[in-house]
Design an enzyme around this catalytic site. Structure first.
Site, PDB file in Angstrom:
ATOM      1  N   CYS B 137      35.945  45.445  46.705  1.00 53.98           N
ATOM      2  CA  CYS B 137      35.293  44.138  46.619  1.00 53.98           C
ATOM      3  C   CYS B 137      34.998  43.749  45.173  1.00 53.98           C
ATOM      4  O   CYS B 137      35.376  42.682  44.719  1.00 53.98           O
ATOM      5  CB  CYS B 137      34.004  44.140  47.427  1.00 53.98           C
ATOM      6  SG  CYS B 137      34.335  44.209  49.180  1.00 53.98           S
ATOM      7  N   HIS B 138      34.293  44.615  44.459  1.00 49.98           N
ATOM      8  CA  HIS B 138      33.914  44.258  43.101  1.00 49.98           C
ATOM      9  C   HIS B 138      34.187  45.381  42.117  1.00 49.98           C
ATOM     10  O   HIS B 138      33.601  45.431  41.043  1.00 49.98           O
ATOM     11  CB  HIS B 138      32.441  43.831  43.055  1.00 49.98           C
ATOM     12  CG  HIS B 138      32.128  42.768  44.059  1.00 49.98           C
ATOM     13  ND1 HIS B 138      31.573  43.043  45.274  1.00 49.98           N
ATOM     14  CD2 HIS B 138      32.366  41.447  44.044  1.00 49.98           C
ATOM     15  CE1 HIS B 138      31.462  41.927  45.972  1.00 49.98           C
ATOM     16  NE2 HIS B 138      31.939  40.943  45.257  1.00 49.98           N
ATOM     17  N   GLY B 139      35.043  46.335  42.529  1.00 50.37           N
ATOM     18  CA  GLY B 139      35.551  47.318  41.588  1.00 50.37           C
ATOM     19  C   GLY B 139      34.596  48.414  41.165  1.00 50.37           C
ATOM     20  O   GLY B 139      34.483  48.708  39.983  1.00 50.37           O
TER      21      GLY B 139
END
Lengths: 419, 173
Positions: B137-139
């Site tokens: 999703c956001h690494g």
């Protein structure tokens, strides 16, 4: 404002109007003196009212067929699409209607930013409008959860987890929002309840928004006050109603284009996969209208910081009337601010674009640059430009440059060109 | 003068008393309205789950659902344990020893909530820069002990309360 006292013609109407002055209200709305120089950017108020009513009517119909239960919701939406008479049409109007609603509201907000409609004496109209915008985002988010597809589930998970960033009480708040230990059936149930409630709250705020508008009257493209109502204004009906109706028709053609030709282009195909709490989709993307804020959230390498910045991006707009120090309303006469306005438009569009892209490499850099400019625009550019800018001369009145040419023809022409 | 003062005091008392009783009454009504949104008894009843772990091969993991959330159960190889323990605490954003994330004597078993501590996505196994998990999703990158190494997540993946019922079964919750 028309100050003449309205007297109904028939005796029965007078009897009723003395007890509840609805006819007086109707007469006020019909005769309401409107600046005669309003352009098509001013038709979006009417368009937005249409959008709200469309969402309420289609939503009530959909609720007659939808089941708000984790095991049944996805199937009931498919049931609407395949079995219910015209269910596909009603659902596509409702889902695309949300996008059209946001398209219109963004134009409406940027109209205000360009022509300075948020400035004195219209601050309260602006603030009520922002409250409507916040409720719209809440309604759209909860509505997107209802089909209980993969994007519904994981979108709900990510957004509700934003609250877990709050120190100390974050986890309790998140659990409280869920009514479970993850996004689950209780969450779906309450989202449906609130999704049904919010449009009516918006409707109430719309009434206040219009009421607050009718106190000072409309702003207009040259941003100056009305000098002589008889020369500067026209009655709302039929002049503005017909203009609004024409713009609405054009808007409805675009709307129908989406509904009938590309009904899923604004959605995400993953939402046609039933929700699965064990598998997160590779790319979680919110609906397009939330992407700029999503980009701001992701641009910060810190959880709480990202959440704070994202909410600040919205709440900073509430103090905008006091951040803008310029006495001149319309950007038509503000050569410097006008350029920054267009930079802001490009900045927000760019943030929207990178919000849809993976948060890495050049996109992350662009998101950070875009976020920094977004805040600089409101915190630095608006107060400073307002002080330093040498504005162009503003016309004497709305009608003067158009009718008589005024004492200084050069000014008149300048105004004429820009408007 | 004193007569007037007395009158004012009496009134003040009545106001304060009324507001206080009113506020208590209002609070007593509002609290049930707020608390009804917290997890109900049916949700709380799902609080424990027993899992058979006998069929998990070394180096492999399974995912089970507990309270609507995924639990990763991984049987780590001795190399993986060694790798997790070789990490210096100074390199960790949320410093925690690998020993503190497993049960003593059962060091190969990593049992943790498979939920990214950023915004709640499910990280993918055997991905990322640290041989552990990666949240798409956001690494956020997690290591083989489930500790955050890189990315926006603030803390390590959570270890739920669990115990070994016998050598083949664990009870979560």
């Amino acid at each position: 404002m028309s100050e003449h006292e309205y007297v109904p013609k028939s005796k029965a109407a007078k009897w009723f109007n003395d007890r509840l002055p609805l006819l007086t209200l109707g007469a006020h709305l019909t005769d309401y003196p409107t600046p005669k120089n309003l352009n098509y950017w001013w038709t979006f108020g009417g368009i937005l009212t249409f959008c709200l009513i469309t969402q309420i009517v289609t939503g009530i119909v959909l609720a007659m067929h939808y089941v708000a239960h984790a095991d049944l919701a996805f199937a009931s939406v498919e049931h609407i699409m395949r079995d219910v008479n015209y269910g596909w049409l009603i659902r596509y109007i409702h889902s695309n209607g949300a996008s059209m609603f946001f398209l219109a509201v963004y134009i409406h907000i940027f109209r205000s930013l360009f022509y300075g409609s948020y400035k004195s004496p219209r601050e309260v109209i602006w603030i009520i409008g922002l409250m409507i915008y916040l409720l719209m985002m809440a309604a759209a988010f909860m509505g997107y959860v209802l089909p209980w597809g993969q994007m519904s589930f994981w979108g709900a998970t990510v957004i509700t987890n934003l609250f877990s960033a709050i120190p100390l009480v974050g986890d309790s708040i998140t659990t409280w929002l869920w009514g479970a230990y993850s996004v689950d059936n209780p969450t779906l149930n309450r989202f449906f309840s609130l999704h049904y409630l919010i449009p009516f709250l918006i409707l109430g705020l719309v009434v206040l928004h219009i009421w607050a508008l009718h106190v000072p009257g409309n702003n207009n493209p040259v941003g100056i006050d009305i000098k002589k109502p008889s020369k500067d204004t026209v009655p709302f009906h039929p002049y503005i109603t017909i203009k609004d109706a024409f713009a609405l028709l054009v808007f409805m053609i675009i709307f129908a284009g989406f509904v009938f030709f590309t009904p899923n282009v604004l959605g995400h195909s993953d939402n046609y996969i039933p929700a699965n709490p064990l598998v997160t989709p590779a790319h979680i993307v919110p609906e397009w209208y939330l992407l700029p804020f999503y980009a701001i959230l992701r641009s910060v390498p810190d959880k709480l910081g990202g959440v704070i910045l994202m909410f600040s991006a919205i709440f900073i707009l509430f103090v905008l009337p006091w951040l803008d120090t310029s006495k001149v309303r319309s950007a038509v006469f503000r050569p410097i601010y006008r350029q920054f306005f267009w930079i802001l438009v490009i900045d927000v569009l760019m943030l929207g674009y990178v919000g849809a892209m993976p948060a890495e490499g050049v996109y992350l850099v662009l998101a950070r640059v875009g976020t920094i400019y977004y805040f600089l625009h409101f915190i630095v550019v608006m107060p400073v430009v307002g002080y330093l800018e040498k504005t162009d001369p503003i016309p004497m009145s709305i009608s003067e440059p158009v009718l008589s040419g005024g004492a200084e023809p050069s000014i008149a022409r300048k105004v004429d060109d820009k408007v | 003068m004193s007569k007037e003062e007395k009158k004012v005091n009496r009134r003040d008392f009545l106001f304060t008393a009324s507001y206080t009783v009113g506020a208590v009454g209002l609070g007593a009504v509002i609290w049930p309205m707020i608390d009804q949104m917290n997890p109900d008894k049916a949700q709380q009843a799902l609080a424990t789950t027993e899992v058979d772990i006998s069929s998990i091969e070394p180096g492999k993991s399974i995912t089970v659902l507990w309270r609507g959330k995924p639990i990763f159960i991984k049987k780590r190889t001795s190399e993986e344990i060694a790798e997790a323990r070789a990490v210096k605490l100074d390199d960790l954003p949320d410093p925690q020893k690998d020993e503190d994330r497993v049960k003593e004597g059962k060091d190969e078993w990593l049992v943790m909530l498979g939920v990214c501590t950023h915004l709640g996505c499910v990280p993918l196994k055997d991905k990322g820069d640290f041989n552990g998990w990666f949240c798409p999703c956001h690494g956020s990158h997690y290591d083989v002990s489930g500790r955050i190494r890189k990315g926006p997540a603030p803390t390590n993946m959570e270890i739920p309360k669990f115990e070994f019922v016998n050598s083949n079964t664990i009870k979560i919750g």
